[in-house]
Design an enzyme around this catalytic site. Structure first.
Site, PDB file in Angstrom:
ATOM      1  N   TRP A  53      -6.864 -36.101 -34.901  1.00 61.78           N
ATOM      2  CA  TRP A  53      -6.271 -36.276 -33.571  1.00 61.78           C
ATOM      3  C   TRP A  53      -5.399 -35.073 -33.219  1.00 61.78           C
ATOM      4  CZ3 TRP A  53      -1.308 -36.343 -31.662  1.00 61.78           C
ATOM      5  CH2 TRP A  53      -1.137 -36.819 -30.356  1.00 61.78           C
ATOM      6  N   HIS A  54      -4.742 -34.509 -34.216  1.00 60.46           N
ATOM      7  CA  HIS A  54      -3.835 -33.391 -33.966  1.00 60.46           C
ATOM      8  C   HIS A  54      -4.565 -32.083 -33.692  1.00 60.46           C
ATOM      9  CE1 HIS A  54      -0.660 -36.063 -35.513  1.00 60.46           C
ATOM     10  NE2 HIS A  54       0.169 -35.257 -34.888  1.00 60.46           N
ATOM     11  N   GLY A  55      -5.765 -31.937 -34.161  1.00 56.26           N
ATOM     12  CA  GLY A  55      -6.459 -30.684 -33.899  1.00 56.26           C
ATOM     13  C   GLY A  55      -7.871 -30.670 -34.430  1.00 56.26           C
ATOM     14  N   PHE A 108      -2.449 -30.590 -28.195  1.00 60.33           N
ATOM     15  CA  PHE A 108      -3.067 -31.768 -28.761  1.00 60.33           C
ATOM     16  C   PHE A 108      -3.466 -32.759 -27.670  1.00 60.33           C
ATOM     17  CE2 PHE A 108       0.177 -30.530 -32.051  1.00 60.33           C
ATOM     18  CZ  PHE A 108      -0.718 -29.746 -32.742  1.00 60.33           C
TER      19      PHE A 108
END
Length: 470
Positions: free
Chosen positions: A319-321, A470
């Site tokens: 989800w963050h990257g 993000f």
């Protein structure tokens, strides 16, 4: 448009607030929606169309799921369709490049592709839409029948770009009827100023040190320099993201909304589990409610519980990257949480408190290396230097220079990231017997904070919020 910009502070926000409070109460949602779409279009003129289409998709999908709740099979099919559509949209814009890059590595021929610019905030508003749909399916929320309140829920500019992730059930009533007062407005201003100071005074200042260190060739690092750089990033991302969250909460209060806290002094945690209960609380809550518990949570055999944790933390990392180092970062925390739960958690709890703090903070610093590195290979190289492999020395003049020239900034960061910082602020503004004097002291302190922050803003270089990507 950034919260920490002259345009926002002295043009967009004052005009929006003025119009918002001048118009009749029944028109305020419309004013706030128009302002939010304008705010988003300022930086993303093309992708505002994508957000509007996403709003329409989820508005009608929510109504469809609500109509079919009496028939669980049909309702589930509608939910699956809506979830798949949202995931495909998010996946296309966020993970298309990673997929193509991976295929080009796996296969002997090159597949040409065009990298897509990531729509700002898409991860945040997609998760809000998913929680809305799932809560309707579960019966925890009723589908919104009016497009305007729903569109405002998704696009509300205070928390649109980088959270916190707000669940529909938490502000459903506020979308239609919210309490506004000068007291709440004043509280919102104070929240905003604290977040503003965190961002431009602490995060941006310590971020300059991090950029100076990481701009150097990795082979020139000493062990001390590598740890100082990692420590600088740890404080930068905390004050950057928690500062944004404080500003979002403050802006929400100015317009009558109440958003939940997103950070609760995570660096004072005594174990990794506690750290993640204090860091990005809205994201952790989302994954617990909509992924971890539906998978079975911890109400299942140990082997399944381990798998549940790894799935959740793999998704948290991605989800963050859209890079493999983010996946490793997520799995890194998943493994540590498993070890704390099943191996050394009880022994850790018997250690002195300061040892538990050191244990947690060191593991968090190691985790940040995977987070800030441009690739997994770069992360491993940096970690190697932190522990002596490939380092130019253990301690050198460069590392000592960075410490001696930034010791006061590090001290301010330590104070600001602990309860001590808030206690000092309360002492300065609330330790007087006279209410009048307390009010004057609060005005002086907060106006002073704002002016100092404004001075930093106009004299330093531009630094966007880290979580925008993000």
């Amino acid at each position: 448009m950034l919260f920490s910009s002259i345009t926002f502070l002295f043009l967009f926000l004052p005009v929006t607030v003025l119009i918002y409070y001048l118009v009749p109460q029944k028109t305020r949602n419309l004013v706030l929606l128009i302002a939010s779409l304008f705010f988003y279009a300022w930086g993303e003129p093309v992708y505002v169309v994508l957000m509007i289409l996403s709003i329409l998709l989820n508005f009608f999908c929510g109504k469809d799921i609500g109509k079919k709740r009496a028939d669980p099979v049909r309702a589930k099919r509608s939910l699956i369709f809506a979830v798949v559509m949202n995931v495909l949209i998010l996946g296309f814009f966020k993970y298309y490049g990673l997929l193509m890059e991976t295929l080009n590595v796996l296969f002997p021929y090159e597949i040409p592709y065009r990298e897509l610019a990531l729509p700002i905030g898409i991860s945040f508003y997609t998760f809000q839409e998913l929680s809305y749909l799932i809560d309707i399916y579960r019966g925890n929320a009723k589908p919104q029948q009016r497009l305007l309140p729903f569109a405002l829920y998704i696009s509300m500019f205070p928390q649109l770009i980088a959270g916190p992730i707000v669940r529909y059930v938490d502000i459903e009533a506020q979308l239609l009827n919210r309490v506004m007062s000068m007291r709440k407005f004043g509280q919102g201003v104070m929240y905003f100023i604290v977040g503003f100071a965190k961002k431009v005074v602490l995060a941006d200042s310590i971020g300059v040190l991090y950029e100076q260190i990481t701009a150097l060739p990795i082979g020139s690092f000493s062990v001390l320099t590598a740890w100082v750089g990692c420590l600088a990033f740890a404080f930068q991302i905390y004050f950057d993201f928690s500062g944004y969250s404080d500003m979002a909460i403050g802006l929400g209060k100015m317009f009558g909304f109440e958003f939940r806290k997103n950070f609760q002094y995570p660096y004072i945690a005594k174990n990794i589990g506690e750290f993640w209960r204090r860091w990005h609380i809205s994201l952790g809550t989302w994954f617990r409610e909509y992924v971890y518990i539906p998978l079975g949570g911890n109400k299942c055999p140990a082997s399944r519980h381990l798998l549940n944790l790894l799935i959740v933390w793999a998704l948290t990392g991605l989800w963050h990257g859209a890079q493999w180092n983010f996946l490793v970062w997520g799995l890194y925390y998943g493994v540590i949480l498993i070890l704390e739960r099943y191996v050394w958690g009880r022994a850790l709890g018997r250690l002195p408190a300061f040892v538990q703090h050191i244990y947690t903070f060191v593991l968090v610093l190691i985790g940040w290396v995977f987070f800030f590195s441009p690739s997994l290979g770069a992360a491993m190289d940096y970690l190697g230097v932190m522990f002596g492999a490939g380092a130019s020395a253990w301690i050198d003049r460069q590392g000592v220079y960075f410490l001696l020239t930034h010791w006061l900034l590090f001290l301010l960061c330590v104070i600001g990231s602990s309860l001590r910082g808030m206690n000092i602020l309360r002492l300065l503004t609330g330790s007087y017997e006279s209410r009048r004097i307390r009010q004057i002291a609060a005005c002086v302190v907060y106006i002073g904070m704002f002016l100092v922050s404004l001075a930093f803003l106009v004299t330093e270089s531009f630094h966007p919020f880290l979580y925008f990507r993000f």
